[in-house]
Design a protein around this motif. Structure first.
Motif, mmCIF file in Angstrom:
data_model
loop_
_atom_site.group_PDB
_atom_site.id
_atom_site.type_symbol
_atom_site.label_atom_id
_atom_site.label_comp_id
_atom_site.label_asym_id
_atom_site.label_seq_id
_atom_site.Cartn_x
_atom_site.Cartn_y
_atom_site.Cartn_z
ATOM 1 N N SER A 38 -0.108 0.886 16.491
ATOM 2 C CA SER A 38 -0.732 2.207 16.447
ATOM 3 C C SER A 38 -0.389 2.954 15.166
ATOM 4 O O SER A 38 0.660 2.742 14.558
ATOM 5 N N ALA A 39 -1.304 3.813 14.775
ATOM 6 C CA ALA A 39 -1.093 4.650 13.596
ATOM 7 C C ALA A 39 0.048 5.623 13.882
ATOM 8 O O ALA A 39 0.250 6.051 15.015
ATOM 9 N N GLY A 40 0.808 5.954 12.851
ATOM 10 C CA GLY A 40 1.891 6.915 13.013
ATOM 11 C C GLY A 40 3.063 6.609 12.113
ATOM 12 O O GLY A 40 3.057 5.657 11.343
ATOM 13 N N LYS A 41 4.088 7.436 12.227
ATOM 14 C CA LYS A 41 5.269 7.322 11.379
ATOM 15 C C LYS A 41 6.278 6.356 11.978
ATOM 16 O O LYS A 41 6.386 6.216 13.190
ATOM 17 N N ARG A 42 7.025 5.690 11.095
ATOM 18 C CA ARG A 42 8.094 4.775 11.482
ATOM 19 C C ARG A 42 9.356 5.150 10.693
ATOM 20 O O ARG A 42 9.273 5.568 9.543
ATOM 21 N N GLN A 43 10.535 4.969 11.297
ATOM 22 C CA GLN A 43 11.806 5.235 10.629
ATOM 23 C C GLN A 43 12.491 3.928 10.275
ATOM 24 O O GLN A 43 12.436 2.969 11.034
ATOM 25 N N HIS A 44 13.155 3.916 9.117
ATOM 26 C CA HIS A 44 13.891 2.740 8.651
ATOM 27 C C HIS A 44 15.256 3.200 8.154
ATOM 28 O O HIS A 44 15.403 4.299 7.624
ATOM 29 N N LYS A 45 16.256 2.331 8.309
ATOM 30 C CA LYS A 45 17.618 2.693 7.926
ATOM 31 C C LYS A 45 17.836 2.708 6.420
ATOM 32 O O LYS A 45 18.661 3.459 5.922
ATOM 33 N N THR A 46 17.147 1.843 5.687
ATOM 34 C CA THR A 46 17.331 1.796 4.237
ATOM 35 C C THR A 46 15.983 1.942 3.532
ATOM 36 O O THR A 46 14.935 1.651 4.099
ATOM 37 N N LYS A 47 16.052 2.378 2.290
ATOM 38 C CA LYS A 47 14.842 2.528 1.484
ATOM 39 C C LYS A 47 14.178 1.172 1.263
ATOM 40 O O LYS A 47 12.961 1.052 1.313
ATOM 41 N N GLN A 48 14.986 0.133 1.052
ATOM 42 C CA GLN A 48 14.445 -1.204 0.806
ATOM 43 C C GLN A 48 13.682 -1.727 2.023
ATOM 44 O O GLN A 48 12.607 -2.300 1.882
ATOM 45 N N LYS A 49 14.219 -1.511 3.218
ATOM 46 C CA LYS A 49 13.514 -1.945 4.431
ATOM 47 C C LYS A 49 12.198 -1.194 4.596
ATOM 48 O O LYS A 49 11.193 -1.766 5.021
ATOM 49 N N ALA A 50 12.197 0.090 4.271
ATOM 50 C CA ALA A 50 10.973 0.892 4.358
ATOM 51 C C ALA A 50 9.917 0.372 3.386
ATOM 52 O O ALA A 50 8.750 0.212 3.742
ATOM 53 N N LEU A 51 10.327 0.110 2.157
ATOM 54 C CA LEU A 51 9.385 -0.392 1.156
ATOM 55 C C LEU A 51 8.883 -1.787 1.517
ATOM 56 O O LEU A 51 7.699 -2.089 1.326
ATOM 57 N N ASN A 52 9.748 -2.636 2.063
ATOM 58 C CA ASN A 52 9.333 -3.970 2.509
ATOM 59 C C ASN A 52 8.291 -3.870 3.618
ATOM 60 O O ASN A 52 7.322 -4.625 3.639
ATOM 61 N N HIS A 53 8.496 -2.934 4.544
ATOM 62 C CA HIS A 53 7.553 -2.719 5.638
ATOM 63 C C HIS A 53 6.177 -2.325 5.086
ATOM 64 O O HIS A 53 5.150 -2.884 5.484
ATOM 65 N N VAL A 54 6.153 -1.389 4.157
ATOM 66 C CA VAL A 54 4.894 -0.933 3.552
ATOM 67 C C VAL A 54 4.201 -2.087 2.828
ATOM 68 O O VAL A 54 2.999 -2.308 2.997
ATOM 69 N N ASN A 55 4.952 -2.840 2.039
ATOM 70 C CA ASN A 55 4.363 -3.957 1.281
ATOM 71 C C ASN A 55 3.792 -5.024 2.208
ATOM 72 O O ASN A 55 2.696 -5.544 1.967
ATOM 73 N N LEU A 56 4.506 -5.370 3.267
ATOM 74 C CA LEU A 56 4.042 -6.386 4.215
ATOM 75 C C LEU A 56 2.747 -5.955 4.904
ATOM 76 O O LEU A 56 1.788 -6.722 4.974
ATOM 77 N N ILE A 57 2.710 -4.727 5.396
ATOM 78 C CA ILE A 57 1.510 -4.217 6.082
ATOM 79 C C ILE A 57 0.330 -4.167 5.112
ATOM 80 O O ILE A 57 -0.780 -4.586 5.441
ATOM 81 N N ASN A 58 0.561 -3.675 3.893
ATOM 82 C CA ASN A 58 -0.528 -3.560 2.922
ATOM 83 C C ASN A 58 -1.047 -4.920 2.465
ATOM 84 O O ASN A 58 -2.240 -5.084 2.250
ATOM 85 N N GLU A 59 -0.163 -5.911 2.319
ATOM 86 C CA GLU A 59 -0.601 -7.261 1.936
ATOM 87 C C GLU A 59 -1.477 -7.882 3.023
ATOM 88 O O GLU A 59 -2.479 -8.519 2.732
ATOM 89 N N LYS A 60 -1.080 -7.672 4.278
ATOM 90 C CA LYS A 60 -1.776 -8.323 5.380
ATOM 91 C C LYS A 60 -3.053 -7.593 5.807
ATOM 92 O O LYS A 60 -4.041 -8.225 6.157
#
Length: 73
Positions: A38-60
């Motif tokens: 679902s659309a919405g905000k997600r929380q991540h413990k580190t900046k790197q994990k957050a950026l990895n999440h964004v990159n993975l979703i955008n690639e796929k």
């Protein structure tokens, strides 16, 4: 400190489950089940994990599907 990302639209996808025999290591079978992200905000413990999440979703699912929002307040 938490880092926020946001999924900008609902994503309809499938999750694949695979069964493996513990004794022999052979693949017994697999199946797919529908999954909605679902659309919405997600929380991540580190900046790197957050950026990895964004990159993975955008690639796929296409550029702009997920965005990095920065540190939470």
């Amino acid at each position: 400190m938490k880092y926020l990302t946001e999924i900008t639209r609902t994503i309809e996808t499938f999750v694949t489950f695979t069964s493996i025999d513990v004794m022999s290591g052979n693949n017994i079978g697999s199946y797919e089940t529908p999954y909605t992200l679902s659309a919405g905000k997600r929380q991540h413990k580190t900046k790197q994990k957050a950026l990895n999440h964004v990159n993975l979703i955008n690639e796929k699912y296409g550029e702009g599907t997920a965005v990095f929002l920065g540190k939470s307040a």
